[in-house]
Write a protein that holds these residues in place. Structure first.
Motif, PDB file in Angstrom:
ATOM      1  N   SER A   6       0.733  -1.244  -0.027  1.00  0.00           N
ATOM      2  CA  SER A   6      -0.070  -0.035  -0.076  1.00  0.00           C
ATOM      3  C   SER A   6       0.878   1.157  -0.064  1.00  0.00           C
ATOM      4  O   SER A   6       1.953   1.341   0.713  1.00  0.00           O
ATOM      5  CB  SER A   6      -0.915   0.060   1.339  1.00  0.00           C
ATOM      6  OG  SER A   6      -1.681   1.245   1.247  1.00  0.00           O
ATOM      7  N   GLY A   7       0.520   2.313  -0.743  1.00  0.00           N
ATOM      8  CA  GLY A   7       1.268   3.531  -0.763  1.00  0.00           C
ATOM      9  C   GLY A   7       0.482   4.447   0.293  1.00  0.00           C
ATOM     10  O   GLY A   7       1.094   5.439   0.350  1.00  0.00           O
ATOM     11  N   SER A   8      -0.461   4.059   0.906  1.00  0.00           N
ATOM     12  CA  SER A   8      -1.179   4.991   1.962  1.00  0.00           C
ATOM     13  C   SER A   8      -0.423   5.354   3.236  1.00  0.00           C
ATOM     14  O   SER A   8       0.227   4.410   3.776  1.00  0.00           O
ATOM     15  CB  SER A   8      -2.304   4.257   2.333  1.00  0.00           C
ATOM     16  OG  SER A   8      -2.961   4.847   3.468  1.00  0.00           O
ATOM     17  N   LYS A  12       0.695   2.934   7.096  1.00  0.00           N
ATOM     18  CA  LYS A  12       2.158   2.725   7.426  1.00  0.00           C
ATOM     19  C   LYS A  12       1.910   3.122   8.980  1.00  0.00           C
ATOM     20  O   LYS A  12       2.813   2.837   9.738  1.00  0.00           O
ATOM     21  CB  LYS A  12       3.220   3.613   6.597  1.00  0.00           C
ATOM     22  CG  LYS A  12       4.390   3.360   7.068  1.00  0.00           C
ATOM     23  CD  LYS A  12       5.492   4.100   6.174  1.00  0.00           C
ATOM     24  CE  LYS A  12       6.931   4.018   6.827  1.00  0.00           C
ATOM     25  NZ  LYS A  12       7.701   4.808   6.123  1.00  0.00           N
ATOM     26  N   ILE A  25       7.943  -1.379   1.167  1.00  0.00           N
ATOM     27  CA  ILE A  25       6.434  -0.814   0.566  1.00  0.00           C
ATOM     28  C   ILE A  25       6.367  -1.095  -0.830  1.00  0.00           C
ATOM     29  O   ILE A  25       7.203  -0.498  -1.604  1.00  0.00           O
ATOM     30  CB  ILE A  25       6.217   0.506   1.052  1.00  0.00           C
ATOM     31  CG1 ILE A  25       6.264   0.825   2.667  1.00  0.00           C
ATOM     32  CG2 ILE A  25       4.855   1.235   0.449  1.00  0.00           C
ATOM     33  CD1 ILE A  25       6.281   2.073   3.346  1.00  0.00           C
ATOM     34  N   ARG A  26       5.488  -1.694  -1.183  1.00  0.00           N
ATOM     35  CA  ARG A  26       5.548  -2.192  -2.728  1.00  0.00           C
ATOM     36  C   ARG A  26       3.853  -2.082  -2.977  1.00  0.00           C
ATOM     37  O   ARG A  26       3.166  -3.124  -3.204  1.00  0.00           O
ATOM     38  CB  ARG A  26       5.901  -3.615  -3.092  1.00  0.00           C
ATOM     39  CG  ARG A  26       7.241  -4.048  -2.609  1.00  0.00           C
ATOM     40  CD  ARG A  26       7.385  -5.201  -2.958  1.00  0.00           C
ATOM     41  NE  ARG A  26       8.948  -5.607  -2.225  1.00  0.00           N
ATOM     42  CZ  ARG A  26       9.379  -6.818  -2.327  1.00  0.00           C
ATOM     43  NH1 ARG A  26       8.772  -7.793  -2.804  1.00  0.00           N
ATOM     44  NH2 ARG A  26      10.484  -7.037  -1.775  1.00  0.00           N
ATOM     45  N   PRO A  27       3.296  -0.877  -3.714  1.00  0.00           N
ATOM     46  CA  PRO A  27       1.814  -0.686  -3.879  1.00  0.00           C
ATOM     47  C   PRO A  27       1.658  -1.311  -5.025  1.00  0.00           C
ATOM     48  O   PRO A  27       2.233  -1.330  -6.010  1.00  0.00           O
ATOM     49  CB  PRO A  27       1.703   0.615  -3.907  1.00  0.00           C
ATOM     50  CG  PRO A  27       2.957   1.360  -3.342  1.00  0.00           C
ATOM     51  CD  PRO A  27       4.171   0.217  -3.391  1.00  0.00           C
TER      52      PRO A  27
END
Length: 188
Positions: A6-8, A12, A25-27
């Motif tokens: 998630s890029g949120s 995080k 982190i791998r959206p």
């Protein structure tokens, strides 16, 4: 390795509250268009599962993905494309209760653990000036339903039933349980 799919920044930050820090982190890049006639809860669960399966990971990696959907009846209110759509969402939600569904998927190799949490949110009746003020804040960007309870929209929401962290984007108690079930030892 623990991977947050998630890029949120909110997800995080929420994970940090339970002592979980992603190693990476791998959206994922997936098509988030609802299927014809798809209801909000199954849609949300499908999105979390598809995201988890789309993240490139080694067999021992623990991948966590989630999806948050705002539902007004059978209608899915996703992330608004622009300020006009965000204002339209707020007009729809004004003075009404709606559901916020957050689905979580944790994957290790080919196994996926899943859970969804449904919360009820009541938004107060909004004047046009309140809607415009919120739109002008830009806080609606990138948020399901066009609002974020953890920001200025908190003043617009007098009542919730369910998981506050689920409404923000990651229900922590359920997330910790899924991570533990998947064998991740970093969740408190």
């Amino acid at each position: 390795m623990f991977i947050l799919g998630s890029g949120s920044p909110r997800r995080k930050e929420l994970l940090a509250q339970i002592g979980v820090v992603p190693d990476d982190i791998r959206p994922p890049d997936i098509n988030e268009t609802p299927l014809k006639g798809e209801l909000p809860r199954p849609y949300c669960a499908r999105m979390a599962r598809e995201k988890a399966c789309a993240v490139d990971a080694l067999p021992d990696d623990v991948v966590l993905c989630a999806d948050t959907t705002v539902a007004l009846g059978r209608r899915i209110l996703g992330k608004p494309e622009d300020a006009t759509e965000a204002a339209a969402f707020l007009k729809l939600l004004s003075g009404r209760r709606h559901r916020v569904i957050t689905a979580i998927a944790v994957r290790v190799a080919e196994r996926v653990w899943e859970k969804d949490v449904v919360s009820i949110v009541r938004m107060k009746s909004l004047s046009q000036a309140e809607i415009q003020s919120y739109i002008d804040s830009e806080d609606w960007r990138g948020k399901a339903g066009g609002y974020g309870i953890q920001g200025p929209a908190a003043a617009l929401i007098p009542w919730i039933s369910g998981s506050y962290t689920g409404i923000v984007g990651l229900p922590l108690a359920e997330t910790a349980g899924l991570l533990q079930a998947a064998g991740y030892r970093g969740a408190s």
